[in-house]
Design an enzyme around this catalytic site. Structure first.
Site, PDB file in Angstrom:
ATOM      1  N   GLU A  33      31.967  33.249   9.191  1.00 14.35           N
ATOM      2  CA  GLU A  33      33.191  33.997   9.485  1.00 14.35           C
ATOM      3  C   GLU A  33      33.691  33.594  10.858  1.00 14.35           C
ATOM      4  OE1 GLU A  33      33.359  38.285   9.167  1.00 14.35           O
ATOM      5  OE2 GLU A  33      31.990  38.260   7.459  1.00 14.35           O
TER       6      GLU A  33
ATOM      7  N   GLU B 256      26.313  40.831   8.366  1.00 17.07           N
ATOM      8  CA  GLU B 256      26.319  41.399   9.727  1.00 17.07           C
ATOM      9  C   GLU B 256      25.336  42.560   9.856  1.00 17.07           C
ATOM     10  OE1 GLU B 256      30.456  42.392  10.482  1.00 17.07           O
ATOM     11  OE2 GLU B 256      30.796  40.392  11.256  1.00 17.07           O
TER      12      GLU B 256
HETATM   13  C1  BGP Z   1      33.495  41.295   9.906  1.00 14.93           C
HETATM   14  C2  BGP Z   1      33.257  41.614   8.471  1.00 14.93           C
HETATM   15  C3  BGP Z   1      34.331  41.241   7.546  1.00 14.93           C
HETATM   16  C4  BGP Z   1      35.720  41.179   8.133  1.00 14.93           C
HETATM   17  C5  BGP Z   1      35.778  40.721   9.571  1.00 14.93           C
HETATM   18  C6  BGP Z   1      37.094  40.951  10.263  1.00 14.93           C
HETATM   19  O1  BGP Z   1      32.901  42.284  10.651  1.00 14.93           O
HETATM   20  O2  BGP Z   1      32.086  41.001   7.977  1.00 14.93           O
HETATM   21  O3  BGP Z   1      34.172  42.042   6.419  1.00 14.93           O
HETATM   22  O4  BGP Z   1      36.471  42.234   7.816  1.00 14.93           O
HETATM   23  O5  BGP Z   1      34.793  41.282  10.353  1.00 14.93           O
HETATM   24  O6  BGP Z   1      37.203  42.283  10.682  1.00 14.93           O
HETATM   25  P1  BGP Z   1      38.463  43.168  10.436  1.00 14.93           P
HETATM   26  O7  BGP Z   1      38.687  43.116   8.960  1.00 14.93           O
HETATM   27  O8  BGP Z   1      38.110  44.504  10.898  1.00 14.93           O
HETATM   28  O9  BGP Z   1      39.567  42.530  11.184  1.00 14.93           O
END
Ligand code: BGP
Length: 494
Positions: free
Chosen positions: A392, A203
């Site tokens: 993701e 990201e």
């Molecule tokens: C993205 C990241 C992940 C993951 C996901 C969910 O931004 O790449 O590392 O954590 O989001 O976010 P969160 O964990 O804040 O719910």
């Protein structure tokens, strides 16, 4: 159950995690602290704090997502009395065999993981790698290959070695590029013939929202963040080229947190403003997929009087190091408006947005929008004409264990089913080349934004609470069997 058309034969079904949120063992076998290891939190559901120590020994905390007031003469550090959920994560470090066996049972074709830079080069700039750190990943990769699971490796996922921040503010300084290259070269040599798919920076566009997580930079200042982003994109280009030189089979992707945005109204200024807003994300894709800073960005930097420090030959590095595919995280869509003052807002992945009246939100306020995923795939494929890997996607939710021990996460199944349906539409109706799909946190892990364990994404439950208490026992949720069938039927049975 919904029956649809099967996905392409080589489609990479799998799941995704990141070292800093999943492995635990934060100081094992020579590993040193990383940017994620000084993030406290987990208890309240608020955005996480970064902890620091001042020269006079006093300690404090500041929201990691707004570092404007970071005190002078202070450095990020682990402090007494704070709780650090990433230090234990889900303890993959000691459960990797069990976890990978469960991934294999679900039929994963691939598994997206990250390697912790701070395990391999604990100070970031060490002359030689830490053999013990490498040995851990040797075992993980062997275990995956045993089950014919293709590793997809993120080289930097929110986890810059802290020493680089202390030395020269990490990615704000050009010297970090060669440190990163040395680290990547070590991995490309070590895993030649075993790993094919790599991703440079997780990201990368989130540096705009969180210079800390994304780049280990202590600053909220635009000039510094733009410079750090420039260094990361140069590094990405150099690493793509290096990978291709070392093994022509290597496929290296760039990665964006993709949150498509809709104009709130058809007012021309809302539409225009929305384009400009989206450009803030697309700019990163444009540089890494097209190989140069787009004219709209150059104008913006001029207007804002931001001068990037560059060197001769940088243009060629960017041009020759374009990525092979676009990887994205997709959780939600956003809304843009020029008259937002009175409008309701809601939170999202590393950002906030105006509320879209047509969408429901998750418990954390993220706007659920499966069609937004199809829109994203169309936008990115039309723009870059390169394969897209959805690395993701998922629903963070609180799970409950029933009296009989089961976890009936139908809400998660519903979310994923609707998103997979839209991927199918993008492939078959719109003609988008989608390589694969790895839902986020395929096994429960620490949340990046809040540090909670109770914000769960997994098909597999991990017994650990927001205070780090639990047995770390693994337990299959209802979604486990559902996803297994999705993969078995190659997306035909949802
Ligand atoms: C993205 C990241 C992940 C993951 C996901 C969910 O931004 O790449 O590392 O954590 O989001 O976010 P969160 O964990 O804040 O719910």
């Amino acid at each position: 159950m919904i029956k649809t058309k099967a996905f392409p034969d080589q489609f990479l079904w799998g799941g995704a995690t990141a070292a800093n949120q999943y492995e635990g063992a934060y100081d094992a076998d020579g590993k040193k602290l990383s940017a994620a290891d000084v993030l406290a939190g987990g208890k309240s559901g608020e955005l996480r704090n970064l902890t620091y120590r001042k020269a006079d020994g006093k300690t404090g905390e500041i929201c990691a997502f707004s570092l404007g007031d970071f005190p002078e003469n202070a450095y990020p550090d682990v402090i007494e009395g704070a709780f650090y959920p990433n230090h234990t994560g889900s303890d993959f470090y000691h459960h990797y065999k069990e976890d990978i066996a469960l991934f294999a049972e679900m039929g994963f074709k691939c598994y997206r993981m990250s390697i912790a830079w701070s395990r391999i080069f604990p100070n970031g700039d060490d002359p030689l790698p830490n053999e013990k750190g490498l040995a851990f990943y040797d075992q993980v990769i062997e275990e995956l290959l045993k089950y014919h699971i293709e590793p997809v490796i993120t080289l930097s996922h929110y986890e810059v070695p802290l020493e680089l921040t202390k030395k020269w503010n990490s990615w704000a300084d050009r010297r970090t590029i060669s440190c990163f290259e040395r680290y990547c070269k070590t991995l490309f040599e070590r895993y030649k013939g075993k790993v094919k798919y790599w991703i440079t920076f997780n990201e990368i566009n989130t540096i705009v929202f969180t210079g800390w997580l994304s780049a280990g930079v202590i600053s909220a200042d635009r000039q510094t963040l733009e410079q750090a982003a420039y260094h990361q994109m140069l590094a990405s280009a150099r690493v793509v080229r290096l990978a291709h030189e070392m093994d022509s089979d290597y496929q290296v992707g760039c990665m964006l947190a993709y949150t498509p945005s809709y104009p709130y109204s058809c007012k021309p200024y809302d539409v225009l403003g929305n384009i400009k807003y989206q450009d803030q994300t697309l700019f990163f894709g444009d540089v890494m997929m097209r190989g140069y800073y787009p004219s709209y960005k150059q104008r913006e930097l001029e207007r804002e009087n931001i001068k990037l420090r560059t060197e001769d030959g940088d243009g060629e590095i960017l041009r020759l190091g374009t990525a092979d595919y676009v990887a994205i995280s997709y959780y939600m869509s956003a809304v843009f408006s020029t008259t937002g003052d009175q409008m309701e807002t809601t939170s999202g992945n590393m950002s906030t947005s105006y509320k879209n009246p047509y969408l429901k939100t998750s418990e954390w306020g993220w706007q659920i929008d499966p069609i937004g995923l199809r829109i994203s795939l169309n936008e990115l494929y039309e723009r870059y004409q390169k394969p897209i890997f959805i690395v993701e996607n998922g629903l963070g939710a609180k799970d409950q264990i029933e009296k009989d021990g089961s976890i009936r996460d139908n809400y998660r199944i519903e979310y994923l089913r609707k998103h997979i349906e839209q991927i199918g539409e993008a492939i078959y109706v719109d003609g988008v080349d989608v390589m694969g799909y790895t839902p986020w946190g395929c096994i429960d892990l620490v949340s990046a934004s809040t540090g909670q364990m109770s914000k769960r994404y997994g098909f597999i439950y991990v017994d650990c609470d927001d205070q780090g208490n639990g047995t770390f026992e693994r337990r299959k949720k209802l979604s486990f069997e559902w996803y297994k069938r999705v993969i078995q039927s190659n997306g035909e049975i949802l």
